[in-house]
Design a protein around this motif. Structure first.
Motif, mmCIF file in Angstrom:
data_model
loop_
_atom_site.group_PDB
_atom_site.id
_atom_site.type_symbol
_atom_site.label_atom_id
_atom_site.label_comp_id
_atom_site.label_asym_id
_atom_site.label_seq_id
_atom_site.Cartn_x
_atom_site.Cartn_y
_atom_site.Cartn_z
ATOM 1 N N ILE A 63 30.475 144.743 91.962
ATOM 2 C CA ILE A 63 30.944 143.393 92.263
ATOM 3 C C ILE A 63 32.260 143.177 91.528
ATOM 4 N N ASP A 64 33.321 142.817 92.287
ATOM 5 C CA ASP A 64 34.643 142.608 91.697
ATOM 6 C C ASP A 64 35.244 141.300 92.185
ATOM 7 N N HIS A 65 36.192 140.792 91.397
ATOM 8 C CA HIS A 65 36.963 139.599 91.742
ATOM 9 C C HIS A 65 38.145 139.994 92.621
ATOM 10 N N THR A 66 38.467 139.153 93.596
ATOM 11 C CA THR A 66 39.647 139.382 94.430
ATOM 12 C C THR A 66 40.725 138.365 94.077
ATOM 13 N N ILE A 101 28.901 144.861 87.492
ATOM 14 C CA ILE A 101 29.718 143.658 87.653
ATOM 15 C C ILE A 101 30.889 143.739 86.690
ATOM 16 N N SER A 102 32.094 143.530 87.187
ATOM 17 C CA SER A 102 33.273 143.630 86.335
ATOM 18 C C SER A 102 33.327 142.463 85.354
ATOM 19 N N GLU A 103 33.964 142.703 84.214
ATOM 20 C CA GLU A 103 34.134 141.651 83.206
ATOM 21 C C GLU A 103 34.941 140.485 83.771
ATOM 22 N N LEU A 128 27.617 145.428 82.826
ATOM 23 C CA LEU A 128 28.968 144.873 82.852
ATOM 24 C C LEU A 128 29.964 146.007 82.645
ATOM 25 N N ILE A 129 30.985 146.069 83.498
ATOM 26 C CA ILE A 129 32.052 147.060 83.364
ATOM 27 C C ILE A 129 33.203 146.414 82.603
ATOM 28 N N LYS A 130 33.493 146.935 81.428
ATOM 29 C CA LYS A 130 34.495 146.343 80.553
ATOM 30 C C LYS A 130 35.891 146.886 80.857
ATOM 31 N N GLY A 131 36.851 145.954 81.001
ATOM 32 C CA GLY A 131 38.254 146.310 81.096
ATOM 33 C C GLY A 131 38.678 147.041 82.349
#
Length: 388
Positions: free
Chosen positions: A38-41, A108-110, A139-142
């Motif tokens: 899951i990432d932000h666009t 899920i990205s930070e 959580l995937i950091k950075g």
């Protein structure tokens, strides 16, 4: 007679045809999702990516063969206003029906945690019966969570399988999506999420390559925003104090400042108690474990009973000090990942009803004392160090 035989045959044909399954889907019509990212666009939406295995390949994870081949899997992504819309867009790109029952983890990205309402993300997981909720939330950091799915780990076929095993062998079996949803909906506890970070590490004769490394834990508040990050050592202690740890290692510096003692800690437990009195905010959290000495660089002969007692007392004191620092650090963030609020809910329900609406702030004022009860079970096969 002929009429009877004819009617019997027709009845049998009708019975067999009506009892057959008409909606069955064969395995070769399914796309098995092993990991989801899951990432932000940039436009404020959501990007969903699925890591899908290709079992038809001879070198695939179900067929054996070498790892690290891009032919083992594909990663398909799509954007949408919610998870389902992105899911449908991914489905239109595939010739097989997506199946998430065997999914290992959700990454899920930070950035997504910081910019979105994560509770909306888990609505589909909790509502859709196609999700088993056994997959682990990390959580995937950075970096982007999609980049994690694209990794080709050196010892496994898929990054999701590698990460799942990494969490399992490090005693982190209580971080499923189901547990995340329970913690996020509870009034007296906040979620604690494992962190994976992509780092370039040299393995063997090849050039350094990217792999996902377990790098601690993220502490979330009631709104599921990241309030702070704990490093690997702090995170292990926090997991122990939350009751979600099963085993871990501990290296304790000895009194001389130059030598150390290393232990394997098993049967991790914790107990929360209220100090007797009228003030329910005075809490004692006791951690318990069985310790097995695996390395000794001191001059102590551990076959002597006095030395065993002295080491056990010292280890309890040092671990208690380290865990108290972690407790005080998390308290400053106001996120009760330890479940102190749930304990107070049971012990002082009337008092809790007045405190629960603003528990993140009230938790900061709670007096929590950490105590350690470590029992030294074994000092190994040798008593004195080999250099003596």
């Amino acid at each position: 007679m002929n009429r009877f035989v004819f009617l019997l045959c027709v009845s049998l044909i009708f019975l067999l045809s009506s009892s057959g399954c008409t909606d069955i889907i064969e395995p070769n019509q399914l796309a098995f999702v092993m990991g989801t990212a899951i990432d932000h666009t940039d436009d404020g939406g959501i990007e969903v990516s699925h890591q899908i295995v290709i079992p038809s390949q001879k070198s695939g994870p179900f067929q054996g063969g070498s790892s690290g081949s891009s032919d083992n899997f594909i990663v398909v992504s799509a954007t949408g206003r919610d998870v389902f819309e992105a899911f449908q867009k991914i489905q239109r790109k595939l010739s097989r029906r997506l199946m998430t029952t065997h999914r290992i983890l959700i990454a899920i990205s930070e950035e997504y945690f910081n910019k979105h309402d994560v509770s909306k993300l888990f609505d589909k997981l909790n509502r859709d019966p196609a999700n088993n909720l056994r997959d682990i939330t990390i959580l995937i950091k950075g970096g982007r969570a999609r980049d994690f799915l694209m990794l080709q780990p050196p010892m496994e076929h898929l990054s999701s399988i590698a990460a799942g095993k990494e969490l399992q062998i490090n005693g982190m079996n209580s971080y499923s999506s189901r547990q995340f949803i329970i913690d996020s909906l509870s009034e007296g506890i906040r979620p604690l999420v494992p962190i994976l970070q992509i780092k370039n590490i040299k393995m063997g004769s090849k050039e350094p390559g990217p792999i996902a490394v377990l790098s601690g834990f993220a502490v979330l508040n009631k709104k599921l925003k990241v309030t702070g990050l704990l490093d690997d050592a702090e995170g292990s202690g926090a997991a122990w104090m939350t009751g979600k740890g099963t085993s871990q290692g501990a290296t304790i510096p000895w009194k001389d400042g130059s030598s150390v003692l290393s232990f394997r800690l098993t049967h991790l437990k914790r107990r929360i108690q209220s100090v007797r009195g009228n003030d329910p905010t005075r809490i004692v959290l006791t951690v318990k474990a069985e310790a097995y000495l695996l390395e000794n660089t001191t001059s102590l002969d551990m076959s002597e009973a006095d030395n065993m007692i002295a080491v056990q007392t010292y280890v309890n004191k040092q671990l208690q000090k380290e865990l108290q620092l972690t407790m005080d650090k998390v308290k400053q963030w106001g996120s009760d990942v330890f479940g102190i609020g749930e304990h107070l809910h049971r012990k002082s329900p009337y008092w809790w009803n007045l405190q629960k609406d603003d528990w993140d702030e009230n938790f900061k004022k709670t007096d929590v004392t950490v105590k350690a009860d470590i029992q030294l079970r074994s000092f190994g096969l040798s008593g004195a160090p080999l250099n003596d």
